[in-house]
Design a protein around this motif. Structure first.
Motif, mmCIF file in Angstrom:
data_model
loop_
_atom_site.group_PDB
_atom_site.id
_atom_site.type_symbol
_atom_site.label_atom_id
_atom_site.label_comp_id
_atom_site.label_asym_id
_atom_site.label_seq_id
_atom_site.Cartn_x
_atom_site.Cartn_y
_atom_site.Cartn_z
ATOM 1 N N GLN A 131 0.937 -1.000 -0.289
ATOM 2 C CA GLN A 131 -0.264 -0.550 -0.007
ATOM 3 C C GLN A 131 0.885 1.496 0.094
ATOM 4 O O GLN A 131 2.043 0.918 0.809
ATOM 5 C CB GLN A 131 -0.684 -0.136 1.021
ATOM 6 C CG GLN A 131 -1.854 -0.971 1.336
ATOM 7 C CD GLN A 131 -3.305 -1.280 0.096
ATOM 8 O OE1 GLN A 131 -3.572 -0.041 -0.374
ATOM 9 N NE2 GLN A 131 -3.360 -2.426 0.033
ATOM 10 N N GLU A 134 -1.735 7.350 0.584
ATOM 11 C CA GLU A 134 -2.837 7.655 1.412
ATOM 12 C C GLU A 134 -3.188 6.397 1.934
ATOM 13 O O GLU A 134 -4.488 6.181 2.725
ATOM 14 C CB GLU A 134 -3.635 8.245 0.343
ATOM 15 C CG GLU A 134 -5.081 8.476 0.517
ATOM 16 C CD GLU A 134 -5.994 8.051 0.657
ATOM 17 O OE1 GLU A 134 -7.082 7.910 1.926
ATOM 18 O OE2 GLU A 134 -6.434 7.001 -0.205
ATOM 19 N N THR A 149 -14.357 12.458 15.250
ATOM 20 C CA THR A 149 -15.704 12.538 14.743
ATOM 21 C C THR A 149 -16.331 11.599 12.987
ATOM 22 O O THR A 149 -14.983 11.442 12.639
ATOM 23 C CB THR A 149 -16.949 13.634 14.900
ATOM 24 O OG1 THR A 149 -16.448 14.366 13.546
ATOM 25 C CG2 THR A 149 -16.660 14.022 15.963
ATOM 26 N N GLU A 150 -16.782 11.312 12.930
ATOM 27 C CA GLU A 150 -17.202 10.771 11.582
ATOM 28 C C GLU A 150 -16.869 12.216 10.402
ATOM 29 O O GLU A 150 -16.302 11.312 8.897
ATOM 30 C CB GLU A 150 -18.503 9.998 11.478
ATOM 31 C CG GLU A 150 -18.512 9.537 10.128
ATOM 32 C CD GLU A 150 -19.717 8.594 9.862
ATOM 33 O OE1 GLU A 150 -20.591 8.388 10.737
ATOM 34 O OE2 GLU A 150 -20.100 8.821 8.691
ATOM 35 N N LEU A 151 -17.521 12.687 10.512
ATOM 36 C CA LEU A 151 -17.098 13.701 9.431
ATOM 37 C C LEU A 151 -16.052 14.175 9.450
ATOM 38 O O LEU A 151 -15.248 14.808 8.214
ATOM 39 C CB LEU A 151 -18.116 14.715 9.844
ATOM 40 C CG LEU A 151 -18.512 15.608 8.778
ATOM 41 C CD1 LEU A 151 -18.725 16.006 7.332
ATOM 42 C CD2 LEU A 151 -19.074 17.795 9.013
ATOM 43 N N LEU A 153 -13.105 12.441 10.435
ATOM 44 C CA LEU A 153 -12.289 11.453 9.682
ATOM 45 C C LEU A 153 -12.544 12.155 8.412
ATOM 46 O O LEU A 153 -11.748 11.521 7.452
ATOM 47 C CB LEU A 153 -12.175 10.165 9.917
ATOM 48 C CG LEU A 153 -11.742 9.108 9.516
ATOM 49 C CD1 LEU A 153 -9.590 9.601 10.631
ATOM 50 C CD2 LEU A 153 -12.003 8.139 10.248
ATOM 51 N N ARG A 154 -13.481 11.978 8.224
ATOM 52 C CA ARG A 154 -14.076 11.657 6.229
ATOM 53 C C ARG A 154 -13.263 13.030 5.937
ATOM 54 O O ARG A 154 -12.505 13.366 4.902
ATOM 55 C CB ARG A 154 -15.196 11.899 5.808
ATOM 56 C CG ARG A 154 -15.806 10.937 6.357
ATOM 57 C CD ARG A 154 -17.484 10.858 5.255
ATOM 58 N NE ARG A 154 -18.421 9.854 6.096
ATOM 59 C CZ ARG A 154 -18.360 8.531 5.237
ATOM 60 N NH1 ARG A 154 -17.823 8.182 4.371
ATOM 61 N NH2 ARG A 154 -19.124 8.054 5.807
ATOM 62 N N VAL A 155 -13.108 13.835 6.615
ATOM 63 C CA VAL A 155 -12.427 16.066 6.289
ATOM 64 C C VAL A 155 -11.184 14.967 6.174
ATOM 65 O O VAL A 155 -9.830 15.511 4.439
ATOM 66 C CB VAL A 155 -12.799 16.592 6.987
ATOM 67 C CG1 VAL A 155 -11.617 17.682 6.012
ATOM 68 C CG2 VAL A 155 -14.006 17.420 6.542
ATOM 69 N N GLN A 157 -9.096 12.003 6.272
ATOM 70 C CA GLN A 157 -8.964 11.196 4.687
ATOM 71 C C GLN A 157 -8.874 12.325 3.422
ATOM 72 O O GLN A 157 -7.644 12.132 1.982
ATOM 73 C CB GLN A 157 -10.107 10.069 4.482
ATOM 74 C CG GLN A 157 -9.830 9.797 2.897
ATOM 75 C CD GLN A 157 -11.133 7.989 3.371
ATOM 76 O OE1 GLN A 157 -12.406 8.482 2.578
ATOM 77 N NE2 GLN A 157 -10.701 6.874 2.988
ATOM 78 N N LEU A 158 -9.985 13.598 2.685
ATOM 79 C CA LEU A 158 -10.053 14.064 2.023
ATOM 80 C C LEU A 158 -8.664 14.534 1.980
ATOM 81 O O LEU A 158 -8.083 14.521 0.497
ATOM 82 C CB LEU A 158 -10.673 15.074 1.805
ATOM 83 C CG LEU A 158 -12.522 14.193 1.355
ATOM 84 C CD1 LEU A 158 -13.301 15.134 1.269
ATOM 85 C CD2 LEU A 158 -12.658 13.601 0.111
ATOM 86 N N GLN A 161 -5.577 12.502 0.449
ATOM 87 C CA GLN A 161 -5.691 11.958 -0.775
ATOM 88 C C GLN A 161 -5.660 13.048 -1.225
ATOM 89 O O GLN A 161 -4.300 13.246 -2.084
ATOM 90 C CB GLN A 161 -6.961 11.576 -0.980
ATOM 91 C CG GLN A 161 -7.431 10.365 -1.241
ATOM 92 C CD GLN A 161 -9.083 10.526 -1.533
ATOM 93 O OE1 GLN A 161 -9.940 11.149 -0.829
ATOM 94 N NE2 GLN A 161 -8.913 9.291 -2.705
ATOM 95 N N VAL A 162 -5.732 14.830 -1.243
ATOM 96 C CA VAL A 162 -5.222 16.026 -1.638
ATOM 97 C C VAL A 162 -3.554 16.198 -1.388
ATOM 98 O O VAL A 162 -2.861 16.460 -2.459
ATOM 99 C CB VAL A 162 -6.097 17.609 -1.529
ATOM 100 C CG1 VAL A 162 -5.498 18.588 -1.834
ATOM 101 C CG2 VAL A 162 -7.482 16.793 -2.070
ATOM 102 N N GLN A 164 -1.751 14.191 -1.509
ATOM 103 C CA GLN A 164 -0.584 12.567 -2.588
ATOM 104 C C GLN A 164 -1.227 13.155 -3.623
ATOM 105 O O GLN A 164 0.094 12.990 -4.720
ATOM 106 C CB GLN A 164 -1.709 11.454 -2.205
ATOM 107 C CG GLN A 164 -1.185 10.492 -3.325
ATOM 108 C CD GLN A 164 -1.326 9.413 -2.607
ATOM 109 O OE1 GLN A 164 -2.375 8.872 -2.369
ATOM 110 N NE2 GLN A 164 -1.318 8.433 -3.663
ATOM 111 N N ILE A 165 -2.254 13.674 -3.850
ATOM 112 C CA ILE A 165 -2.682 14.505 -5.166
ATOM 113 C C ILE A 165 -1.081 15.696 -5.975
ATOM 114 O O ILE A 165 -0.545 15.455 -6.826
ATOM 115 C CB ILE A 165 -3.555 14.957 -6.080
ATOM 116 C CG1 ILE A 165 -5.056 13.889 -6.039
ATOM 117 C CG2 ILE A 165 -3.735 15.498 -6.481
ATOM 118 C CD1 ILE A 165 -6.101 14.303 -5.548
ATOM 119 N N GLU A 168 2.267 14.295 -5.995
ATOM 120 C CA GLU A 168 2.375 13.371 -7.604
ATOM 121 C C GLU A 168 2.369 14.320 -8.867
ATOM 122 O O GLU A 168 3.311 14.361 -9.702
ATOM 123 C CB GLU A 168 1.219 13.025 -7.644
ATOM 124 C CG GLU A 168 0.628 11.801 -9.222
ATOM 125 C CD GLU A 168 2.044 10.915 -9.424
ATOM 126 O OE1 GLU A 168 2.355 10.086 -7.889
ATOM 127 O OE2 GLU A 168 2.628 9.224 -9.534
#
Lengths: 222, 215
Positions: A131, A134, A149-151, A153-155, A157-158, A161-162, A164-165, A168
């Motif tokens: 792996q 991200e 919180t869930e929100l 954690l999602r942010v 993750q975003l 990802q960004v 990593q982009i 790259e």
């Protein structure tokens, strides 16, 4: 309905951890064979590799977990061919490294078996999972550590990802520069060699004519 | 007692894999030597949607043979000398699926092949939660951004591979131009000097050349 037993509930998170290789990709490797994988990654990127080995048991005619003594030797080289990780792990292992230079990293695996009879003519089955970036982040761990919180954690993750982009794309710029340098070098070479070869041709022509003319004059043929 | 425990555990594992639709995305880049064949296997549960994508990054004519078999040995996908392809299928039976890349048609070029084998959907961020309520607007927005970014990363990977391919061709061209130019210059010199030497040899050691030349 009936409440499932606490033991069964406990197996779930345990399985999430243990089962990370339960259905991973696998391949067969010979006893002295070395299998290498290439990862082209930007700098400061984390790579996590998990592997699990199984040895073919001729008596039971199936693949069983390998003997504890049988391990795998993992070697990681950076783009400049410098070894950044060189370690031996057991029959099941996890290796991690972070790239410090962008480019092609080479991950090589081979078994540490010195006794050729150990495999009994069979092959070693290796389950492998690599792996990068991200995908290597463990969100459950981050959520627990920072109490998100869930929100949140999602942010998070975003954001990963960004990032990593971005890395790259930065690496892409560096690669495109190398590509451009190679193309320009080819252009220069073609140009100069054409000119030089034409000059050589013309010079040789002149030399040949002069040389032969003086040669024939000496021979009194002309 | 031990055997019973193991049996229960195996059942639980399969049940959970079924429930979660355990997902894996394995992407690897490896070197395939000439006349070699490399096979990979994956255990897939029936009903899972899988995608196999591969691309040849460097080497020769940038092509490779690819073959995908189901657990019974039936060929699901077979293509010869392909540079890039993407194949989606739904697993019709449980078991071990096998896909192989072959460079057996090539005598001296080894190839670098990239493949991405996606099994099922991505695992959710919170595997332990029970979804009691629907996602809020913020959460749905996050999910759609996540999906969009995933496709951006996907495109980036494809672009990176094509760039690596282009760069490898350019570097090949560069070395070939250098060798060819030097080689041609040497041949030019050798041939021209050889011509003069040969011509001289026709006329030397013969004092009475004017009469001999004709015969």
């Amino acid at each position: 309905g009936k409440m499932p037993s606490p033991k069964l509930l406990l197996t779930f998170p345990l399985l999430t951890v243990m089962c990370s290789l339960c259905s991973a990709l696998y391949f067969h490797i010979g006893e002295t064979e070395k299998k290498c994988f290439i990862e082209e990654i930007p700098d400061e990127t984390m790579v996590i590799g998990n592997y699990r080995t199984q040895l073919y048991d001729k008596q039971r005619e199936e693949y069983l977990p390998a003997t504890p003594g049988l391990g795998m030797f993992v070697e990681v080289k950076d783009p400049d061919d410098k070894v950044i990780l060189s370690r031996q792990y057991g029959s099941e292992g996890r290796f991690t490294f972070t790239s410090h230079t962008p480019g092609e990293h080479q991950i090589c695996l081979h078994s540490n078996s010195s006794k050729f009879a150990l495999f009994a003519g069979g092959m070693l089955r290796v389950h492998l999972d690599i792996q990068v970036g991200e995908h290597a982040t463990d969100y459950a761990e981050i959520a627990a550590k920072d109490k998100l919180t869930e929100l949140q954690l999602r942010v998070r993750q975003l954001i990963e990802q960004v990032e990593q982009i971005q890395k790259e794309q930065n690496y892409q710029r560096y690669r495109e520069e190398r590509f451009r340098q190679t193309s320009e070098s080819t252009n220069q070479r073609v140009l100069w060699w054409s000119i030089i070869q034409t000059l050589i041709l013309v010079a040789i022509g002149f030399w040949q004519m002069r040389h032969l003319k003086s040669f024939f004059e000496a021979k009194k043929l002309v | 007692m031990q055997g019973f425990g193991v049996a229960i555990l195996t059942q639980v594992i399969w049940a959970q894999l079924l429930l979660l639709g355990w997902a894996r995305a394995s992407e690897l880049t490896f070197e395939l030597p000439d006349n070699a064949k490399q096979c990979f296997y994956e255990d897939i549960i029936v009903g899972t949607k899988c995608t196999l994508e591969f691309q040849v990054v460097t080497g020769g004519h940038y092509d490779v043979d690819c073959r995908l078999d189901d657990p019974d040995g039936n060929v699901l996908y077979k293509e010869m000398k392909k540079q890039y392809d993407s194949f989606t299928f739904t697993a019709s039976k449980n078991g071990s699926y096998k896909f192989c890349f072959s460079n057996e048609f090539s005598t001296f070029t080894h190839k670098t092949v990239y493949f991405d084998f996606q099994v099922g959907e991505d695992p959710p961020l919170f595997p332990n939660e029970n979804r009691v309520s629907a996602l809020t607007q913020m959460e749905s927005a996050c999910v759609s951004i996540h999906e969009a970014l995933k496709s951006v990363i996907d495109y980036q990977t494809r672009f990176r591979l094509r760039e690596a391919q282009g760069r490898s061709r350019a570097e090949d061209l560069n070395t070939r131009v250098a060798f060819w130019s030097i080689g041609e210059a040497i041949i030019l010199l050798v041939v021209s000097i050889g011509q003069v030497v040969l011509l001289r040899s026709f006329f030397s050691d013969k004092k009475t050349t004017t009469t001999r030349v004709g015969s």
